[in-house]
Design a protein around this motif. Structure first.
Motif, short mmCIF file in Angstrom:
data_model
loop_
_atom_site.label_atom_id
_atom_site.label_comp_id
_atom_site.label_asym_id
_atom_site.label_seq_id
_atom_site.Cartn_x
_atom_site.Cartn_y
_atom_site.Cartn_z
N HIS A 1 2.16 -3.98 9.13
CA HIS A 1 1.69 -2.59 9.24
C HIS A 1 2.81 -1.68 9.74
N VAL A 2 3.13 -0.64 8.97
CA VAL A 2 4.17 0.28 9.43
C VAL A 2 3.52 1.32 10.33
N SER A 3 3.86 1.22 11.60
CA SER A 3 3.31 2.10 12.62
C SER A 3 4.43 3.05 13.08
N THR B 1 2.35 0.86 3.94
CA THR B 1 3.27 1.99 4.19
C THR B 1 2.58 3.32 3.94
N SER B 2 1.27 3.30 3.74
CA SER B 2 0.65 4.56 3.28
C SER B 2 -0.38 5.11 4.25
N SER B 3 -0.20 4.82 5.55
CA SER B 3 -1.23 5.30 6.47
C SER B 3 -0.71 6.34 7.46
N SER B 4 0.35 7.08 7.08
CA SER B 4 0.87 8.04 8.05
C SER B 4 -0.11 9.17 8.32
N GLU B 5 -0.93 9.49 7.35
CA GLU B 5 -1.83 10.63 7.58
C GLU B 5 -3.29 10.21 7.57
N ARG C 1 7.29 -0.59 14.50
CA ARG C 1 7.23 0.72 15.16
C ARG C 1 8.58 1.42 15.06
N PRO C 2 8.85 2.05 13.92
CA PRO C 2 10.13 2.76 13.79
C PRO C 2 10.13 4.07 14.57
N GLY C 3 11.37 4.51 14.91
CA GLY C 3 11.53 5.86 15.44
C GLY C 3 11.71 6.78 14.25
N VAL C 4 12.91 7.40 14.13
CA VAL C 4 13.15 8.29 12.99
C VAL C 4 13.83 7.49 11.87
N ILE C 5 13.27 7.63 10.66
CA ILE C 5 13.84 6.94 9.50
C ILE C 5 14.57 7.97 8.64
N LEU C 6 15.82 7.66 8.29
CA LEU C 6 16.62 8.56 7.44
C LEU C 6 17.10 7.77 6.22
N PHE D 1 -0.30 -0.12 -4.68
CA PHE D 1 -1.58 0.57 -4.77
C PHE D 1 -1.42 1.98 -4.21
N ASN D 2 -1.67 2.96 -5.03
CA ASN D 2 -1.59 4.37 -4.62
C ASN D 2 -2.42 5.20 -5.60
N ARG D 3 -2.50 6.51 -5.36
CA ARG D 3 -3.34 7.37 -6.21
C ARG D 3 -2.60 7.87 -7.45
N GLY D 4 -1.30 7.62 -7.50
CA GLY D 4 -0.53 8.11 -8.64
C GLY D 4 -0.17 9.58 -8.52
N ARG D 5 -0.09 10.08 -7.26
CA ARG D 5 0.25 11.50 -7.06
C ARG D 5 1.68 11.71 -6.58
N SER D 6 2.15 10.86 -5.66
CA SER D 6 3.49 11.07 -5.08
C SER D 6 4.47 10.09 -5.71
N GLY D 7 5.52 10.61 -6.26
CA GLY D 7 6.55 9.72 -6.80
C GLY D 7 6.07 8.96 -8.04
N LYS E 1 -0.95 13.72 18.75
CA LYS E 1 -2.16 13.30 18.06
C LYS E 1 -1.82 12.20 17.05
N TYR E 2 -0.67 12.35 16.39
CA TYR E 2 -0.18 11.34 15.44
C TYR E 2 -0.08 9.97 16.13
N GLY E 3 0.45 9.96 17.37
CA GLY E 3 0.59 8.71 18.12
C GLY E 3 -0.76 8.07 18.40
N MET F 1 0.88 -1.17 0.00
CA MET F 1 0.00 0.00 0.00
C MET F 1 0.92 1.22 0.00
N GLY F 2 0.87 2.02 -1.03
CA GLY F 2 1.86 3.09 -1.23
C GLY F 2 2.83 2.60 -2.29
N GLY F 3 4.12 2.58 -1.95
CA GLY F 3 5.11 1.94 -2.83
C GLY F 3 5.78 2.87 -3.83
N THR F 4 5.51 4.18 -3.72
CA THR F 4 6.12 5.08 -4.71
C THR F 4 7.16 6.03 -4.11
N TRP F 5 7.22 6.12 -2.77
CA TRP F 5 8.28 7.00 -2.25
C TRP F 5 8.76 6.56 -0.88
N PHE F 6 9.93 6.98 -0.60
CA PHE F 6 10.66 6.74 0.64
C PHE F 6 10.49 5.29 1.11
#
Ligand code: NAP
Length: 341
Positions: free
Chosen positions: A96-98, A70-74, A163-168, A30-36, A139-141, A6-11
């Motif tokens: 699930h990427v949380s 990977t596409s549920s951050s927002e 459950r990642p912390g900061v990803i670089l 599967f994505n909307r074709g907007r990012s990446g 609120k994100y948490g 789910m996602g698959g086009t960026w980062f």
């Protein structure tokens, strides 16, 4: 293996796709074709995961061994629930990427997977939750905790939560490491958050991706914290940024209370700097035992610099603008500190 990303086009999503393709897997995205851009070699399906009709169309293209989300951050929990329910019979497993922000004790306490998680219902909308006065909880948490609950309701023991912390790493659109690199490349006196030996534990996007792909084929259940097991000191981090950018920069280490006095915002103006005791104290023993392997962060820093020089910013993103200290503000603080001493 046949997987749906789910996602698959960026980062992170893109990195997961690249890793799975390298292993010779059959990958649908599967994505909307907007990012990446869709990664060559995938079966790219387009649609909006918040629309039931699009999800039903997607489910009809299954089955898959595993969905990696990977596409549920927002997205609010109710949208995560919509997708998990729609795909529950189309996939055997859900990775699930949380986030580490789901813990009630983050960033104050040392965390294990047994630590208390924030309470949020699986049908909550985007209004649920709040951000505390000192930036914790967030609120994100709350929202991500509700998303985890929604996936558990649909997949039960067939679900795994990362459950990642900061990803670089290359492709980072948030602007944390890119800001430090661009600051280092300007050289001169660089305002740096003391103490230089404070350990940080961001993790490389490619290592999170490899672990997510491992988990897609595993039979594990439950949650895994994902952060760099050893990490590195802030001093070594900054030294590496200065070394790869090949400038004459010199860190000026300033105590946290002095930075706060000068109105420097933690986490955003000086990315990766936060005074809370537990921010970089995430226990990753369970993930390491399950195969998480992290490259030395110096490699992440060098590869991100190479990516920045070759490609620049991949997409415009509002979070990029939130990060970094204005050059004028930094110069003013350094001048004030020099005149005090
Ligand atoms: N970055 C970090 O430091 C960090 C730390 C901890 C956890 N995480 C978690 O890591 C995960 C991955 O983050 P990310 O930043 O790589 O990706 P992201 O911003 O969560 O997702 C972007 C991807 O999702 C697709 N997407 C977004 N909305 C969609 C919708 N309504 N329908 C279908 N597709 C949609 C996008 O494509 P389109 O726009 O083309 O649809 C794009 O491919 C997230 O769950 C995040 O919470 C990130």
């Amino acid at each position: 293996m046949r997987i749906l990303v789910m996602g698959g086009t960026w980062f992170l999503g893109k990195s997961i796709v690249e890793e799975a393709l390298q292993r010779g897997w059959d990958v649908t995205t599967f994505n909307r074709g907007r990012s990446g851009q869709d990664v060559p070699g995938v079966r790219a399906l387009h649609g909006d995961r918040t629309e039931e009709a699009d999800l039903n169309r997607l489910a009809a293209q299954g089955p898959w061994d595993t969905v990696i989300d990977t596409s549920s951050s927002e997205l609010p929990p109710r949208d995560v629930r919509l997708a998990a329910q729609a795909l529950r019979d189309a996939a055997s497993r859900w990775v699930h990427v949380s986030t580490v922000s789901v813990y009630a004790g983050w960033p104050h306490q040392t965390l294990t997977e047994a630590s208390e998680v924030l309470e949020c219902p699986s049908d909550a909308d985007a209004s649920f939750g709040y951000t505390g006065a000192d930036g914790s909880p967030t609120k994100y948490g709350f929202q991500k905790a509700g998303g985890e609950r929604a996936v558990t309701e649909a997949f039960g023991e067939r679900a795994v939560f990362l459950r990642p912390g900061v990803i670089l790493g290359p492709g980072e659109y948030v602007g944390r490491l890119p800001w430090w690199l661009s600051r280092a490349s300007r050289g001169g006196s660089v305002l740096a958050p003391a103490p230089a030996d404070r350990r940080i534990q961001p993790v490389d996007v490619r290592d999170v991706a490899a672990f997510a792909v491992d988990q897609a084929a595993a039979s594990s259940a439950g949650a895994f914290n994902v952060a760099h097991p050893e990490g590195m000191s802030f001093g070594d981090f900054l030294a590496a940024c200065l070394a790869v950018t090949e400038t004459d920069g010199r860190p000026v280490w300033v105590e946290p209370d002095v930075l706060v006095e000068h109105g420097v915002r933690q986490w955003t103006e000086l990315p990766l700097w936060r005074t809370h005791a537990g921010v970089w104290s995430v226990d990753v023993g369970r993930a390491v035992a399950a195969g998480l392997r992290c490259r030395p962060l110096i490699e992440t820093i060098a590869d991100t610099w190479a990516w920045l020089r070759a490609d620049g910013r991949p997409v415009d993103h509002p979070r990029w603008a939130e990060h970094g200290l204005a050059a004028e503000k930094e110069a003013k603080i350094l001048a004030a500190l020099a005149s005090d001493s």
